[in-house]
Scaffold this active site. Structure first.
Site, PDB file in Angstrom:
ATOM      1  CB  ILE A 133      -0.970  -0.008   1.206  1.00  0.00           C
ATOM      2  CG1 ILE A 133      -2.045   1.080   1.029  1.00  0.00           C
ATOM      3  CG2 ILE A 133      -0.210   0.143   2.515  1.00  0.00           C
ATOM      4  CD1 ILE A 133      -3.188   0.971   2.029  1.00  0.00           C
ATOM      5  CE  LYS A 134       7.106  -0.332   1.457  1.00  0.00           C
ATOM      6  NZ  LYS A 134       8.187  -0.622   2.421  1.00  0.00           N
ATOM      7  N   GLY A 135       3.430   1.825  -1.737  1.00  0.00           N
ATOM      8  CA  GLY A 135       3.645   2.130  -3.142  1.00  0.00           C
ATOM      9  C   GLY A 135       5.024   2.628  -3.488  1.00  0.00           C
TER      10      GLY A 135
END
Length: 263
Positions: A133-135
């Site tokens: 999710i941090k990408g």
């Protein structure tokens, strides 16, 4: 591609002045450091098309049996831009909300994505940048997408285990990151995975095989049995937009009424 980027004409490397052809080349020779090794380094540079090469750095490495060199000089070669082939993106980039809307309309269920580093590869930075999710590069990873179910299997996953998991999870896409390239291990691993996926699944059931890594050539996807290859600098949005484009073929043309209010 930028509208100002030239597509025709001849270019040579730039060092001190335009078109001077100056380049810096580094390499290792299996010779102990000394005059003979230095002479061999310069001869190699000349045979590679470098004019009047200068040996600017040399160092013994690996004990005394190897030598590392840096050579500077002008290459005699040039590149004709009209002959350069590049893999152009053939699908639109969508935002996360647009991807979710497209998946909802065209698939009517979550899009299932499996990701892993296969074989002996333990370098998870690439696959984590796309999935977590941090990408990466200011973009959220695929775990952020509400209409994607993402399973990151991590590092050193055996090809057979990944194929069985893809079957069990009914995966729509398998994402593989490969950074270990010694003896072309990345190519061997992808070919093996492609073959096992095709053996396990009927063609209309087979999950997409999407491959990423800094040493892959995007133009070799078909020869490796992959559906798409992504290289250095790929962002989660690039991958998500491709998955939507490939798995929900009309997703890019989702009615405006559906997308209204999600942008």
């Amino acid at each position: 591609m930028s509208s100002t980027e030239p597509t025709t004409g001849t270019v040579r490397p730039y060092g001190d002045t335009t078109g001077d052809g100056m380049v810096q080349l580094s390499f290792t020779l299996p010779l102990p450091l000394g005059p003979r090794a230095e002479g061999a380094a310069l001869q190699l540079a000349r045979r590679m098309g470098m004019d009047r090469p200068l040996l600017v750095h040399s160092k013994a490495v690996g004990g005394t049996d190897f030598s590392f060199f840096v050579v500077y000089g002008a290459v005699t070669h040039a590149v004709e831009l009209s002959e350069v082939e590049v893999a152009e993106r053939d699908y639109p980039l969508l935002s996360a909300k647009e991807c979710d809307a497209a998946i909802d309309v065209r698939l009517g269920r979550p899009l299932v994505v499996l990701g892993a580093c296969i074989g002996t590869d333990a370098h998870t930075v690439g696959i984590d940048a796309i999935l977590n999710i941090k990408g990466f590069a200011g973009e959220k990873g695929l775990e952020y997408y509400k209409k994607m179910r993402v399973l990151n299997l991590g590092a050193q996953v055996a090809v057979g285990d990944l194929v069985r998991r893809a079957r069990a999870e009914r995966a729509d896409a398998v994402l593989v990151s490969q950074a270990v390239t010694q003896r072309d291990a990345h190519l061997t691993n992808v070919r093996e995975l492609s073959a096992e996926l095709r053996a396990e699944f009927a063609e209309d059931e087979r999950p997409l095989l999407v491959v990423g890594g800094p040493r892959f050539d995007a133009s070799t996807a078909a020869s490796l049995g992959a559906d798409r290859i992504f290289g250095r600098g790929t962002t989660p949005g690039d991958v998500a937009s491709y998955l939507v484009h490939a798995l929900a073929s009309e997703a890019a043309a989702v009615p405006a009424a559906v997308l209204e209010g999600v942008a």
